[in-house]
Design an enzyme around this catalytic site. Structure first.
Site, PDB file in Angstrom:
ATOM      1  N   GLY A  59      -2.982   4.571   7.546  1.00 43.60           N
ATOM      2  CA  GLY A  59      -1.923   3.573   7.554  1.00 43.60           C
ATOM      3  C   GLY A  59      -1.276   3.541   8.934  1.00 43.60           C
ATOM      4  O   GLY A  59      -1.520   4.413   9.768  1.00 43.60           O
ATOM      5  N   GLY A  60      -0.458   2.529   9.155  1.00 40.01           N
ATOM      6  CA  GLY A  60       0.344   2.489  10.373  1.00 40.01           C
ATOM      7  C   GLY A  60      -0.403   2.124  11.646  1.00 40.01           C
ATOM      8  O   GLY A  60       0.089   2.366  12.744  1.00 40.01           O
ATOM      9  N   SER A 101       3.048   0.430   5.707  1.00 46.68           N
ATOM     10  CA  SER A 101       4.205   1.034   6.368  1.00 46.68           C
ATOM     11  C   SER A 101       5.338   0.050   6.668  1.00 46.68           C
ATOM     12  O   SER A 101       6.500   0.448   6.642  1.00 46.68           O
ATOM     13  CB  SER A 101       3.788   1.791   7.627  1.00 46.68           C
ATOM     14  OG  SER A 101       2.600   1.301   8.140  1.00 46.68           O
ATOM     15  N   HIS A 111      -8.534   0.121  -3.589  1.00 50.03           N
ATOM     16  CA  HIS A 111      -9.306  -0.079  -2.355  1.00 50.03           C
ATOM     17  C   HIS A 111     -10.176   1.161  -2.166  1.00 50.03           C
ATOM     18  O   HIS A 111      -9.708   2.199  -1.705  1.00 50.03           O
ATOM     19  CB  HIS A 111      -8.358  -0.301  -1.174  1.00 50.03           C
ATOM     20  CG  HIS A 111      -9.066  -0.560   0.109  1.00 50.03           C
ATOM     21  ND1 HIS A 111      -8.417  -0.611   1.310  1.00 50.03           N
ATOM     22  CD2 HIS A 111     -10.389  -0.797   0.379  1.00 50.03           C
ATOM     23  CE1 HIS A 111      -9.298  -0.852   2.272  1.00 50.03           C
ATOM     24  NE2 HIS A 111     -10.494  -0.955   1.734  1.00 50.03           N
ATOM     25  N   SER A 130       0.871  -1.176   0.000  1.00 51.12           N
ATOM     26  CA  SER A 130       0.000   0.000   0.000  1.00 51.12           C
ATOM     27  C   SER A 130       0.901   1.217   0.000  1.00 51.12           C
ATOM     28  O   SER A 130       1.841   1.318   0.795  1.00 51.12           O
ATOM     29  CB  SER A 130      -0.860   0.000   1.267  1.00 51.12           C
ATOM     30  OG  SER A 130      -1.274   1.317   1.566  1.00 51.12           O
ATOM     31  N   ASP A 179      -5.678  -6.600   4.923  1.00 47.29           N
ATOM     32  CA  ASP A 179      -5.167  -5.237   4.778  1.00 47.29           C
ATOM     33  C   ASP A 179      -5.246  -4.499   6.103  1.00 47.29           C
ATOM     34  O   ASP A 179      -6.327  -4.360   6.675  1.00 47.29           O
ATOM     35  CB  ASP A 179      -6.014  -4.513   3.724  1.00 47.29           C
ATOM     36  CG  ASP A 179      -5.602  -3.061   3.517  1.00 47.29           C
ATOM     37  OD1 ASP A 179      -4.472  -2.702   3.884  1.00 47.29           O
ATOM     38  OD2 ASP A 179      -6.421  -2.298   2.960  1.00 47.29           O
ATOM     39  N   GLY A 180      -4.076  -4.020   6.558  1.00 46.49           N
ATOM     40  CA  GLY A 180      -4.040  -3.189   7.752  1.00 46.49           C
ATOM     41  C   GLY A 180      -3.111  -3.742   8.813  1.00 46.49           C
ATOM     42  O   GLY A 180      -3.372  -4.789   9.390  1.00 46.49           O
ATOM     43  N   GLY A 181      -2.002  -3.036   9.026  1.00 50.32           N
ATOM     44  CA  GLY A 181      -1.093  -3.404  10.108  1.00 50.32           C
ATOM     45  C   GLY A 181      -0.327  -4.693   9.894  1.00 50.32           C
ATOM     46  O   GLY A 181       0.253  -5.239  10.832  1.00 50.32           O
ATOM     47  N   MET A 211      -9.809   7.305  -0.509  1.00 47.97           N
ATOM     48  CA  MET A 211     -10.653   7.692   0.638  1.00 47.97           C
ATOM     49  C   MET A 211     -11.358   9.002   0.322  1.00 47.97           C
ATOM     50  O   MET A 211     -10.755   9.912  -0.245  1.00 47.97           O
ATOM     51  CB  MET A 211      -9.783   7.886   1.881  1.00 47.97           C
ATOM     52  CG  MET A 211      -8.944   6.684   2.234  1.00 47.97           C
ATOM     53  SD  MET A 211      -8.111   6.932   3.791  1.00 47.97           S
ATOM     54  CE  MET A 211      -7.033   5.480   3.814  1.00 47.97           C
ATOM     55  N   GLY A 224      -8.954   3.914   7.083  1.00 42.61           N
ATOM     56  CA  GLY A 224      -8.802   5.369   7.203  1.00 42.61           C
ATOM     57  C   GLY A 224      -7.355   5.826   7.276  1.00 42.61           C
ATOM     58  O   GLY A 224      -7.015   6.875   6.743  1.00 42.61           O
ATOM     59  N   HIS A 275      -1.437  -1.708  -4.191  1.00 41.80           N
ATOM     60  CA  HIS A 275      -2.709  -1.468  -3.505  1.00 41.80           C
ATOM     61  C   HIS A 275      -2.862   0.042  -3.328  1.00 41.80           C
ATOM     62  O   HIS A 275      -2.066   0.679  -2.639  1.00 41.80           O
ATOM     63  CB  HIS A 275      -2.667  -2.190  -2.154  1.00 41.80           C
ATOM     64  CG  HIS A 275      -3.891  -2.033  -1.316  1.00 41.80           C
ATOM     65  ND1 HIS A 275      -4.994  -2.848  -1.450  1.00 41.80           N
ATOM     66  CD2 HIS A 275      -4.182  -1.168  -0.322  1.00 41.80           C
ATOM     67  CE1 HIS A 275      -5.913  -2.498  -0.567  1.00 41.80           C
ATOM     68  NE2 HIS A 275      -5.446  -1.470   0.142  1.00 41.80           N
ATOM     69  N   MET A 316     -10.551  -6.463   6.321  1.00 40.24           N
ATOM     70  CA  MET A 316      -9.774  -5.378   6.935  1.00 40.24           C
ATOM     71  C   MET A 316      -9.285  -5.819   8.310  1.00 40.24           C
ATOM     72  O   MET A 316     -10.061  -6.325   9.124  1.00 40.24           O
ATOM     73  CB  MET A 316     -10.644  -4.126   7.104  1.00 40.24           C
ATOM     74  CG  MET A 316     -10.983  -3.396   5.834  1.00 40.24           C
ATOM     75  SD  MET A 316      -9.550  -2.871   4.885  1.00 40.24           S
ATOM     76  CE  MET A 316      -8.699  -1.771   6.017  1.00 40.24           C
ATOM     77  N   ASP A 359      -5.108   3.160  -2.090  1.00 37.31           N
ATOM     78  CA  ASP A 359      -6.172   3.451  -1.133  1.00 37.31           C
ATOM     79  C   ASP A 359      -6.876   4.761  -1.475  1.00 37.31           C
ATOM     80  O   ASP A 359      -6.310   5.842  -1.329  1.00 37.31           O
ATOM     81  CB  ASP A 359      -5.576   3.553   0.282  1.00 37.31           C
ATOM     82  CG  ASP A 359      -5.156   2.193   0.822  1.00 37.31           C
ATOM     83  OD1 ASP A 359      -6.006   1.285   0.843  1.00 37.31           O
ATOM     84  OD2 ASP A 359      -3.972   2.044   1.205  1.00 37.31           O
ATOM     85  N   MET A 411     -12.446   3.193  -0.394  1.00 34.56           N
ATOM     86  CA  MET A 411     -13.060   3.504   0.907  1.00 34.56           C
ATOM     87  C   MET A 411     -13.919   4.747   0.724  1.00 34.56           C
ATOM     88  O   MET A 411     -13.592   5.850   1.188  1.00 34.56           O
ATOM     89  CB  MET A 411     -11.959   3.707   1.953  1.00 34.56           C
ATOM     90  CG  MET A 411     -11.302   2.393   2.359  1.00 34.56           C
ATOM     91  SD  MET A 411      -9.739   2.618   3.177  1.00 34.56           S
ATOM     92  CE  MET A 411      -8.661   2.769   1.766  1.00 34.56           C
TER      93      MET A 411
HETATM   94  C1  DX5 Z   1      -6.157   1.557   5.726  1.00 32.94           C
HETATM   95  C2  DX5 Z   1      -5.724   1.153   4.348  1.00 32.94           C
HETATM   96  C3  DX5 Z   1      -4.584   0.184   4.304  1.00 32.94           C
HETATM   97  C4  DX5 Z   1      -3.378   0.595   5.083  1.00 32.94           C
HETATM   98  C5  DX5 Z   1      -2.158  -0.252   4.864  1.00 32.94           C
HETATM   99  O1  DX5 Z   1      -7.305   2.300   5.657  1.00 32.94           O
HETATM  100  O2  DX5 Z   1      -6.775   0.560   3.659  1.00 32.94           O
HETATM  101  O3  DX5 Z   1      -4.288  -0.169   2.968  1.00 32.94           O
HETATM  102  O4  DX5 Z   1      -3.070   1.898   4.904  1.00 32.94           O
HETATM  103  O5  DX5 Z   1      -1.084   0.304   5.504  1.00 32.94           O
HETATM  104  P1  DX5 Z   1      -0.446  -0.316   6.836  1.00 32.94           P
HETATM  105  O6  DX5 Z   1       0.136  -1.622   6.413  1.00 32.94           O
HETATM  106  O7  DX5 Z   1       0.534   0.690   7.247  1.00 32.94           O
HETATM  107  O8  DX5 Z   1      -1.557  -0.506   7.835  1.00 32.94           O
HETATM  108 ZN    ZN Z   2      -6.259  -0.514   1.818  1.00 33.51          ZN
END
Ligand code: DX5
Ligand code: ZN
Length: 227
Positions: A152-153, A202, A74, A14, A179-181, A43, A150, A39, A145, A41, A76
């Site tokens: 990253g990190g 991240s 993605h 991402s 996806d996420g963390g 928003m 919303g 990927h 998810m 994102d 959102m």
């Molecule tokens: C969160 C995003 C993710 C995220 C991935 O809303 O959809 O794609 O940013 O980044 P990390 O791996 O840093 O959580």
């Molecule tokens: Zn994402």
């Protein structure tokens, strides 16, 4: 419509927490460093409390990234139906919308397919995964998810793994993305539960050795992904 080919493990960085002032360079270096897809994102400040970019940025980026590189969008966004055609025209390859955002998910799936893109359905952490079951045969991918969408990190939510396991058990051929963390510290749990497409932001883009991290994720898959 899941295919009959064996599932492949893929790593999709991402770019959310990368240097967005030189997005094309960041994307190309991620591909060079072993990424299988990108990927992206999107928003809208309504569906999630943050804003990123839309189709004009994707269109510009597409001109600088080889056509064979898959753009996994993605979305959102509220009213995901609204941006399908713009994203297809911009050169997006896969349109992943949120189940929670669409009033008529079956129609949204149909519209994405008609646009020529692959279609995915995403669910937020608080959404019951069994709501997706009736759509699983119509989509190319389901995204679970592992953070609230919303930003990253954020911290990986291990309690989402039963959702992944549910999908893998019920739909053995389905592409399941998390996806996420996600990082080398927890990705084994994603693979063990049955996820085969790993979004990682991240942990890759903030590391001084992105290629090393991508390689590490793939090596962990060799042991942990048994489907
Ligand atoms: C969160 C995003 C993710 C995220 C991935 O809303 O959809 O794609 O940013 O980044 P990390 O791996 O840093 O959580
Ligand atoms: Zn994402």
């Amino acid at each position: 419509m899941p295919s009959d080919l064996p599932l492949k493990v893929k790593i999709g960085p991402s770019i959310l927490n990368s240097d967005l002032s030189c997005l094309a360079d960041e994307c190309n270096s991620l591909i060079k460093n072993g990424a299988d897809y990108l990927h992206l994102d999107v928003m809208d400040g309504h569906f999630v409390p943050n804003l990123t970019f839309g189709a004009p940025v994707v269109k510009s980026l597409r001109k600088h990234v080889e056509r064979s590189v898959l753009f996994d969008m993605h979305m959102m966004v509220a009213e995901p139906e609204k941006w399908i055609q713009d994203m297809a025209n911009a050169g997006a390859d896969q349109y992943v919308f949120h189940y929670e955002a669409s009033k008529d998910p079956a129609n949204c799936i149909r519209l994405v397919k008609e646009s020529g893109m692959k279609v995915g359905m995403a669910v937020k952490p608080k959404t019951d995964v069994t709501l997706v079951d009736e759509y699983a045969d119509m989509v190319d991918l389901v995204l679970i998810m592992t953070v609230e969408p919303g930003f990253g990190g954020q911290k990986f939510m291990v309690d989402m793994m039963p959702k992944v396991a549910h999908l893998r058990q019920k739909f053995p051929k389905l592409e399941v993305e998390v996806d996420g963390g996600v990082s080398p510290k927890n990705v084994d749990q994603c693979f063990t539960a049955g996820a085969n497409q790993i979004v990682c932001g991240s942990a890759i883009t903030q590391n001084s050795d992105p290629a090393g991290v991508i390689k590490q994720l793939k090596t962990i898959a060799d042991d942990a992904f048994k489907f």
